[in-house]
Design an enzyme around this catalytic site. Structure first.
Site, PDB file in Angstrom:
ATOM      1  N   TYR A  16       0.858  -1.182   0.000  1.00 40.71           N
ATOM      2  CA  TYR A  16       0.000   0.000   0.000  1.00 40.71           C
ATOM      3  C   TYR A  16       0.892   1.229   0.000  1.00 40.71           C
ATOM      4  O   TYR A  16       1.801   1.337   0.803  1.00 40.71           O
ATOM      5  CB  TYR A  16      -0.899   0.010   1.233  1.00 40.71           C
ATOM      6  CG  TYR A  16      -1.764   1.244   1.357  1.00 40.71           C
ATOM      7  CD1 TYR A  16      -2.835   1.455   0.487  1.00 40.71           C
ATOM      8  CD2 TYR A  16      -1.509   2.198   2.338  1.00 40.71           C
ATOM      9  CE1 TYR A  16      -3.631   2.594   0.596  1.00 40.71           C
ATOM     10  CE2 TYR A  16      -2.312   3.340   2.458  1.00 40.71           C
ATOM     11  CZ  TYR A  16      -3.359   3.525   1.585  1.00 40.71           C
ATOM     12  OH  TYR A  16      -4.151   4.654   1.693  1.00 40.71           O
TER      13      TYR A  16
ATOM     14  N   ASP B  27       9.399   2.739  -0.452  1.00 42.53           N
ATOM     15  CA  ASP B  27       8.373   3.469   0.297  1.00 42.53           C
ATOM     16  C   ASP B  27       8.570   3.146   1.772  1.00 42.53           C
ATOM     17  O   ASP B  27       8.156   2.094   2.247  1.00 42.53           O
ATOM     18  CB  ASP B  27       6.977   3.062  -0.189  1.00 42.53           C
ATOM     19  CG  ASP B  27       5.880   3.774   0.591  1.00 42.53           C
ATOM     20  OD1 ASP B  27       6.202   4.527   1.527  1.00 42.53           O
ATOM     21  OD2 ASP B  27       4.693   3.562   0.256  1.00 42.53           O
TER      22      ASP B  27
ATOM     23  N   LYS C  89       4.448   9.537   8.367  1.00 37.04           N
ATOM     24  CA  LYS C  89       4.201   9.003   9.710  1.00 37.04           C
ATOM     25  C   LYS C  89       5.183   9.524  10.773  1.00 37.04           C
ATOM     26  O   LYS C  89       5.014  10.640  11.229  1.00 37.04           O
ATOM     27  CB  LYS C  89       4.117   7.480   9.650  1.00 37.04           C
ATOM     28  CG  LYS C  89       2.959   7.061   8.709  1.00 37.04           C
ATOM     29  CD  LYS C  89       2.492   5.630   8.763  1.00 37.04           C
ATOM     30  CE  LYS C  89       1.193   5.516   7.978  1.00 37.04           C
ATOM     31  NZ  LYS C  89       1.217   4.579   6.876  1.00 37.04           N
TER      32      LYS C  89
HETATM   33  C1  LIG Z   1       0.558   5.032   5.426  1.00 39.80           C
HETATM   34  C2  LIG Z   1       1.305   4.716   4.245  1.00 39.80           C
HETATM   35  C3  LIG Z   1       1.257   5.542   3.097  1.00 39.80           C
HETATM   36  C4  LIG Z   1       0.298   6.689   2.980  1.00 39.80           C
HETATM   37  O1  LIG Z   1       0.533   7.712   3.882  1.00 39.80           O
HETATM   38  P1  LIG Z   1      -0.671   8.722   4.210  1.00 39.80           P
HETATM   39  O2  LIG Z   1      -0.024   9.748   5.097  1.00 39.80           O
HETATM   40  O3  LIG Z   1      -1.728   7.904   4.885  1.00 39.80           O
HETATM   41  O4  LIG Z   1      -1.136   9.298   2.935  1.00 39.80           O
HETATM   42  C5  LIG Z   1       2.090   5.255   2.056  1.00 39.80           C
HETATM   43  N1  LIG Z   1       2.939   4.204   2.094  1.00 39.80           N
HETATM   44  C6  LIG Z   1       3.004   3.393   3.161  1.00 39.80           C
HETATM   45  C7  LIG Z   1       3.983   2.271   3.162  1.00 39.80           C
HETATM   46  C8  LIG Z   1       2.191   3.603   4.257  1.00 39.80           C
HETATM   47  O5  LIG Z   1       2.229   2.761   5.292  1.00 39.80           O
END
Ligand SMILES: *Cc1c(COP(=O)(O)O)cnc(C)c1O
Length: 429
Positions: free
Chosen positions: A144, A239, A267
């Site tokens: 994701y 990511d 995050k």
């Molecule tokens: C949470 C998450 C995102 C998206 O971040 P948001 O601040 O919710 O838009 C993208 N990549 C990973 C791996 C994530 O865990």
């Protein structure tokens, strides 16, 4: 446990907010029942609107790595706010943040801030396409990367929980440019790169997957991806929105000694405020406007409150020797949980790295989305609700990861392990 106020709020929210929530997984669809409404949080605990406390293993889905409402972060936010909450003008804190990220993550030569992880991955993809002049990208099933059009193809997290790993509303013409492959299968990547020579702009992945539950890369997998992408001149994007500044100062790439071309963050670096970042090799980053032809922008990017909270959080991670401490806490939880699971002889797969963990109710192994889907989700749902009744809050889905924070102590971990033991007694006959 009385949750009447939460239930009332949720009932009303359903009239005004789609599904009653501002992000789908919060609606408890993955486990049934109604979500509780948070009233406050402190340390490793959240209190709901009826005053019930929960030991929190969601930690705002990752950001609250110090625990909730850390006084030093609150103070940093307050001090910043007194000088103005937003300018849309460069600030010293943005420079400080960029320097810190470059120092902690060696692959980052230049970095740009955004207001969410989604924006970061969206921008990284656009940049990779602009830089290479190619359109296709490779992602992995169950990874994701936020709700970016090109990346909501076979995605994990909420889509998976709701049984919709692909979203409506994404033009087929765009989705066709995204090739989704199984995770942990290097051969599939090699074949695809050979099948489309000169057409793939980037490979994006979670170097440790946290959105199918927790899945770890097999030995050599990440290294193999680096080799293949170098050979085919494809941009490798890690990511690390979830793993960055959580599993190590420099994220998974530090643990493996790998330099991706681009990385995305979010995050933890926001200290609980809305944030994201993407960065990497200078020659690629300089393709961004105003230097280059790839446009990317944000009214609130580099927001002073988010920078203040994030910088303080990073500083405290260092001062509190966070990564070693989180590993100790993770080990403690693991030892207690595994002892119980082994005694029960249940079919289970337990994954943990540092402060991230998940428990799949399946025989295993779990190396990719397909294997994770073999988990007994009904059993997980019962386990989840039994724990909730005992005041232990896991993410409301089999396909999410648990997070520990520095505010979790031996006492809470012991309480959690005991609650898990009682819950397992009931869900495993
Ligand atoms: C949470 C998450 C995102 C998206 O971040 P948001 O601040 O919710 O838009 C993208 N990549 C990973 C791996 C994530 O865990």
């Amino acid at each position: 446990m009385n949750r009447s106020r939460s239930e009332q709020f949720f009932k009303e929210a359903l009239h005004f907010i789609p599904g009653g929530v501002n992000s789908p997984v919060r609606a408890f669809r993955g486990v049934g029942g109604t979500p509780f409404f948070a009233q406050s949080a402190s340390g490793c605990r959240v209190w709901d609107e009826d005053g019930n406390p929960y030991i929190d293993y969601v930690c705002s889905w990752g950001p609250s790595i110090l625990g909730h409402a850390d006084p030093a972060i609150l103070q940093a936010i307050q001090e910043a706010a007194e000088n103005g909450v937003s300018f849309g003008i460069p600030t010293a804190r943005e420079l400080e943040m960029a320097k810190k990220i470059s120092k902690w993550v060696p692959s980052i030569e230049k970095v740009r801030m955004t207001s969410s992880g989604t924006e970061a991955t969206m921008s990284a993809i656009r940049l990779a396409r602009g830089f290479t002049g190619r359109d296709k990208i490779i992602k992995f099933e169950g990874c994701y990367h936020g709700h970016v059009d090109s990346l909501l193809v076979k995605a994990g997290s909420g889509g998976l929980t709701l049984g919709q790993p692909d979203s409506a509303g994404i033009p087929r013409a765009l989705a066709e440019l995204t090739i989704a492959l199984p995770y942990n299968d290097l051969e599939a990547v090699r074949r695809t790169l050979e099948l489309y020579p000169g057409e793939i702009a980037a490979i994006i992945l979670e170097p440790v997957v946290g959105n199918v539950g927790l899945i770890l890369p097999l030995p050599g997998y990440l290294e193999g991806l680096r080799e293949l992408t170098q050979k085919h001149e494809v941009i490798l994007i890690f990511d690390e929105v979830m793993t960055g500044f959580r599993l190590a100062r420099g994220g998974v790439q530090e643990l493996h000694g790998i330099s991706p071309d681009l990385s995305t963050f979010g995050k933890v670096i926001g200290g609980g405020l809305p944030v994201g970042a993407f960065g990497g090799r200078k020659e690629i980053m300089d393709f961004l406007a105003p230097l280059g032809p790839v446009y990317q922008a944000g009214t609130l990017s580099g927001n002073p409150l988010a920078m203040a909270a994030g910088l303080m959080q990073l500083q405290l991670l260092e001062e509190r020797n966070a990564f070693q401490r989180l590993e100790e806490l993770g080990q403690l939880l693991e030892d207690r949980v595994l002892a119980t699971l082994k005694r029960k002889g249940a079919p289970y797969v337990w994954h943990r790295i540092g402060s991230m963990f998940s428990l799949f109710f399946t025989q295993g192994p779990v190396r990719n989305l397909k294997e994770a889907m073999g988990s007994d989700r009904e059993r997980f749902a019962r386990f989840f609700h039994l724990l909730l009744e005992e005041g232990v809050y896991l993410a409301p889905s089999q396909f999410e990861t648990g997070f520990l924070s520095l505010a979790h102590g031996q006492e809470e971990i012991e309480l959690t392990a005991q609650a898990m033991e009682r819950a397992l007694e009931k869900v495993i006959p």
